[in-house]
Structure formats: structure tokens, C-alpha cells
Motif scaffolding. Structure first.
Motif: not given
Length: 197
Positions: A73-74, A77, A80, A165, A169, A178-179
Motif C-alpha cells: 500500500r505504501k 501510494k 500515485l 508526503y 507515507i 496510508v489510505e
């Protein structure tokens, strides 16, 4: 020797080896237990997830650990963040102290540099400049230099936000953390000495 897996909630809860055939083996356990014969299946362990598809039937997959999932997930992100950063670097704008909105991406910086150079070379003090809203602004050499400095400061601020950011993260301890990070870059407003979305 036979090998049996107890399935609970779609996952392997226990694995037992026995000389008993399947029906006999199941009869010694609570009838609410769901056992499967997995004799000959090497890719299976406690915690593995039971899956199925029409071509190969039932199979098992090793679960993704919470740690792996958090790292995934990290990483997603961070990808992104990189994509949004690259987009904003090209499409950035700002509100200039000169009283209008101006493009502030890499191309805008290059264009303003070019205008300044040509004005200095040609000894011209006023040039037409098209702003963010496609309006023509008559700017002096000093005003263009002010705008160039504002574009540089806005660019630095965008990089600062990216680094903030990235740090946030990487320091997340849970998937929810994270979300919860919403990536939204802000631009500078040099009139009001603040930022804008």
C-alpha cells in the motif's frame, strides 16, 4: 499417510497427517469442522487461503502478511504521489503579486526566462505576456523578473510538499494511515500570502 486440512473462513486453520481414511478421520472431529483431503498438495500451510476457478478447481495461496500488505500500500501510494507530482509540475500555476494568475510549470519558467533574455539583449523594457487565463499582460523587465522568482518559489513549494508526503507515507504504521493520506498539491498566492488548491 494422508494429509488433511481444516478450513475455516476460507483459510487453512489446521493441518493433520493420519493413517485414517477421510471418512474415518472426519468422524473423530466435531461435525462442525470442515476438513479437506490435501494429500499430495505441497503448496499449503496454516493460514493459506483456499481459492477456486473453473479451469483448475480448488487451490491454495500463501497469504499476504500484514507487513507485506502495508508495504504494498505504501509503494502504491508513493507511485500515485510520483504521478501526481509529475502532472502538477507541468500544470502548476500561481497568483502573482502582479495581480493575475500565471502558469508556473517548467515550460512557463522557460518561457519567462526567454522573455527576460530577449528583453535584456534587445534593450526592451515592456513585453506582452499571456497569463494563465489567456489574457495579455504588459510587463516590464522587472515585473518579469518578479514573476520568474515567484515561479521558482512555487516550484520549490511543490517539491517541499512532495517530500512531506513521501515522509508521511513512509512513516505510516497501518494500512488505514496510508489510505487516510490525500495527495493534493497547493499553489502559492503571492497577493494574499497564502496557498490555493
Amino acid at each position: 499417510m494422508y494429509k488433511y486440512a481444516e478450513i475455516y473462513g476460507g483459510k487453512v486453520r489446521d493441518i493433520k497427517e493420519s493413517h485414517l481414511k477421510f471418512v474415518e478421520f472426519c468422524s473423530i472431529w466435531d461435525p462442525r469442522c470442515f476438513w479437506m483431503d490435501v494429500t499430495g498438495v505441497d503448496d499449503i500451510g496454516i493460514g493459506w487461503v483456499m481459492k477456486s476457478n473453473s479451469s483448475i478447481g480448488i487451490y491454495f495461496e500463501e497469504p499476504i502478511s500484514i507487513e507485506d500488505n502495508l508495504e504494498m500500500r505504501k509503494n502504491a501510494k508513493l507511485e500515485l504521489l510520483t504521478a501526481r507530482f509529475l502532472a502538477v509540475v507541468d500544470t502548476a500555476y500561481l497568483i502573482s503579486s502582479l495581480g493575475f494568475r500565471a502558469n508556473a510549470g517548467q515550460r512557463a519558467k522557460s518561457d519567462v526566462d526567454g522573455l527576460i533574455t530577449s528583453m535584456e539583449e534587445e534593450n526592451i523594457n515592456i513585453k506582452n505576456f499571456r497569463d494563465y487565463d489567456n489574457l495579455i499582460q504588459e510587463l516590464t523587465l522587472d515585473e518579469l523578473k518578479t514573476l520568474r522568482l515567484e515561479i521558482i518559489k512555487n516550484g520549490e513549494y511543490i517539491y517541499y510538499q512532495k517530500w512531506e508526503y513521501e515522509s508521511a507515507i513512509k512513516n505510516c504504521e497501518t494500512i488505514d494511515d496510508v489510505e487516510d493520506i490525500i495527495i493534493s498539491f497547493k499553489m502559492m498566492d503571492f497577493i494574499n500570502k497564502t496557498t490555493i488548491d
